[in-house]
Design an enzyme around this catalytic site. Structure first.
Site, mmCIF file in Angstrom:
data_model
loop_
_atom_site.group_PDB
_atom_site.id
_atom_site.type_symbol
_atom_site.label_atom_id
_atom_site.label_comp_id
_atom_site.label_asym_id
_atom_site.label_seq_id
_atom_site.Cartn_x
_atom_site.Cartn_y
_atom_site.Cartn_z
ATOM 1 N N HIS A 185 0.835 -1.205 0.000
ATOM 2 C CA HIS A 185 0.000 0.000 0.000
ATOM 3 C C HIS A 185 0.877 1.265 0.000
ATOM 4 O O HIS A 185 0.756 2.118 -0.877
ATOM 5 C CB HIS A 185 -0.913 -0.022 1.234
ATOM 6 C CG HIS A 185 -1.794 1.182 1.377
ATOM 7 N ND1 HIS A 185 -3.119 1.178 1.032
ATOM 8 C CD2 HIS A 185 -1.531 2.444 1.822
ATOM 9 C CE1 HIS A 185 -3.644 2.379 1.255
ATOM 10 N NE2 HIS A 185 -2.699 3.170 1.749
ATOM 11 N N GLU A 186 1.773 1.336 0.981
ATOM 12 C CA GLU A 186 2.616 2.541 1.091
ATOM 13 C C GLU A 186 3.552 2.647 -0.114
ATOM 14 O O GLU A 186 3.885 3.748 -0.554
ATOM 15 C CB GLU A 186 3.401 2.527 2.408
ATOM 16 C CG GLU A 186 2.538 2.466 3.679
ATOM 17 C CD GLU A 186 1.475 3.553 3.777
ATOM 18 O OE1 GLU A 186 1.666 4.634 3.178
ATOM 19 O OE2 GLU A 186 0.440 3.323 4.436
#
Ligand code: ZN
Length: 518
Positions: free
Chosen positions: A282-283
């Site tokens: 995600h990051e």
């Protein structure tokens, strides 16, 4: 144009412009604002990763000072004069780099000047007090302790809404800062589309819960192996470690000091191995966006990302659309089997794929799966809108929360901790920011549809671990456009359609019908 005249407020940043070229002056000033805010970001990253607890108070003051300097420098009359000079020189109408810089800077300048400094300060003081009250209320598991602060936050947000758009519905006025171009009614219609199809989908999945074996999710994986797995996934997709890092934190985040240094963080929980892997993906999606922003506009507002909704579309794209897809697991499972403990070898690819896509109603938004997550966001939007409009009282929030959770997800919290005290947002005075999360999901579905049309062998590429065509496509179509387009325009520009829920809903229904044999 001479030195900052008698009418200009004292300013800490570069003054005394003698250079004939107004763009040189403007870029120099914007670069200073950018330098100050990125220096503050370095301090913020350190605060959340390696700073010992004793540093908290000084660090808070240091960051506040830098943020104030950046804000003052950017919103000063001097910046406005430079923009006016650029316009007078005919810059800002065309499609050249300087035109884009002037247009985007004007847009952000107007937005930043909408609030008087006194209100900005009052808001940050309230955020500190709000956070304290929220922590206290969480410790006592009692919403009533937080309620007086939330009342003040709502009042302040109403004031902010009035300043941002006196003629607008208050929620729409707040959206001019968090999701520019959207009205509250538009968000509501989009959310109604989602509810109509997601609520029954969750019901059907719940009835077929036994189709997915949760066993792989509950196996313990030690810290070191999880760290290796995150790095392996990021390297495979093409995160540039010469221009970025992965570190540890409590709440994963991404922060950028420029395209040459983009930091992301994750948290390793040995009893929940999926958390570190998927939060890293995600990051990383956020980070790839920042690494790919246009160098030609760096140091100006045009070189920033488009919006938090577009940012979230990038993180969700890599976390879910790619990272939880069958082709990705066909590619990654052999690698993961080598890294993970031997007991994982007894699971098939299909069992792993289904386990990482396990879905069902839960109480906590940040732990929710791909399907139910959006219903958590919709609940918050409805409450925020009711509070701002005055159709709902702060004291009613826990009751409304229970009722609406029951309607939307079929589960209800038994206490405030797993109810309205779970999110930090309201305590910091942040309203109208939740919709960006779901907008990001919706846009990730639209991007998926467009990428599939333009890269027909997408699944085969992912299966082979050939991600360069995908990241290259995103770089060209999203990253490289910086903040030139706002959310709506960017989505239309890239996909040829307005923001709409159809492609995202079709994606979820197809994927989860297959996984749960619906
Ligand atoms: Zn995110």
């Amino acid at each position: 144009m001479g030195e900052g005249g008698a009418s200009a407020p004292p300013s800490a940043c570069a003054g005394g412009f003698h250079v004939a070229d107004v763009m040189t002056d403007l870029r120099r000033r914007l670069r200073e604002v950018w330098n100050i805010s990125r220096a503050s970001a370095v301090l913020g990253w350190d605060e959340l990763t390696y700073m010992p607890p004793g540093g908290a108070q000084d660090r808070g003051e240091q960051e506040a000072t830098l943020d104030r300097l950046a804000h003052e420098c950017f919103t000063s009359d001097e910046t406005g004069k430079l923009l006016a000079r650029a316009r007078a020189a005919g810059i800002g109408r065309g499609e050249g780099d300087d035109d884009v810089i002037v247009r985007v800077t004007e847009r952000e300048y107007e937005r930043a000047r909408a609030l008087p400094p006194s209100l900005v300060e009052e808001r940050s003081r309230l955020a500190v007090a709000g956070h304290e009250a929220w922590v206290k209320a969480r410790r006592a598991n009692d919403f009533a302790i937080f309620a007086p602060t939330l009342k003040k936050v709502v009042e302040t947000q109403r004031e902010v809404a009035h300043l941002r758009g006196p003629a607008l519905d208050p929620y729409t006025a707040l959206l001019t800062a968090t999701l520019p171009g959207f009205t509250a009614d538009e968000i509501e219609r989009l959310f109604d589309d989602l509810k109509r199809r997601l609520v029954p989908l969750v019901g059907r999945i719940t009835a077929h819960a036994d189709r997915v074996d949760p066993a792989p999710s509950s196996l313990r994986v030690d810290d070191d192996r999880q760290w290796q797995a995150s790095l392996a996934a990021m390297r495979a997709v093409g995160y540039d470690f010469g221009r970025g890092r992965l570190d540890r934190t409590i709440h994963p985040f991404e922060t950028s000091f420029g395209t040459g240094d983009v930091r992301i963080t994750t948290r390793v929980d040995e009893d929940q191995w999926e958390f570190a892997l998927f939060s890293s993906l995600h990051e990383m999606g956020h980070g790839l966006y920042e690494q790919g922003l246009p160098a030609r506009w760096q140091g100006t507002p045009a070189g920033e990302s488009s919006s938090s909704a577009i940012h979230e579309s990038q993180s969700r794209f890599f976390e879910n659309v790619i990272g939880r897809s069958r082709p990705f697991w066909e590619f990654f499972w052999p690698t993961l089997r080598e890294i993970f403990p031997p007991e994982f070898a007894r699971f098939s690819l299909e069992e792993m794929y289904r386990a990482v896509n396990r879905c069902g109603p839960t109480l906590i938004r940040t732990e929710a799966d791909e399907v139910t997550y959006n219903l958590h966001v919709i609940l918050r939007f409805e409450i925020e809108r009711g509070l701002l409009a005055g159709t709902m009282e702060v004291n009613d929030v826990p009751r409304v929360w229970r009722d609406r959770m029951t309607d939307l997800l079929g589960v209800a919290p038994e206490d405030d901790l797993t109810g309205p005290l779970q999110d930090v947002h309201w305590s910091g005075g942040s309203f109208a920011s939740f919709p960006s999360y779901t907008l990001g999901n919706v846009i990730s579905g639209q991007l998926r549809e467009t990428v599939r049309a333009e890269i027909p062998d997408l699944d085969a590429l992912i299966r082979r671990g050939a991600f360069a065509p995908i990241t290259g496509w995103l770089r060209e179509n999203i990253y490289d456009l910086g903040a030139a387009y706002e959310t709506k325009e960017l989505v239309r520009h890239v996909t040829g359609h307005d923001v709409e829920a159809g492609p995202y809903l079709a994606y979820l229904e197809e994927k989860f019908s297959d996984i749960y044999d619906l």
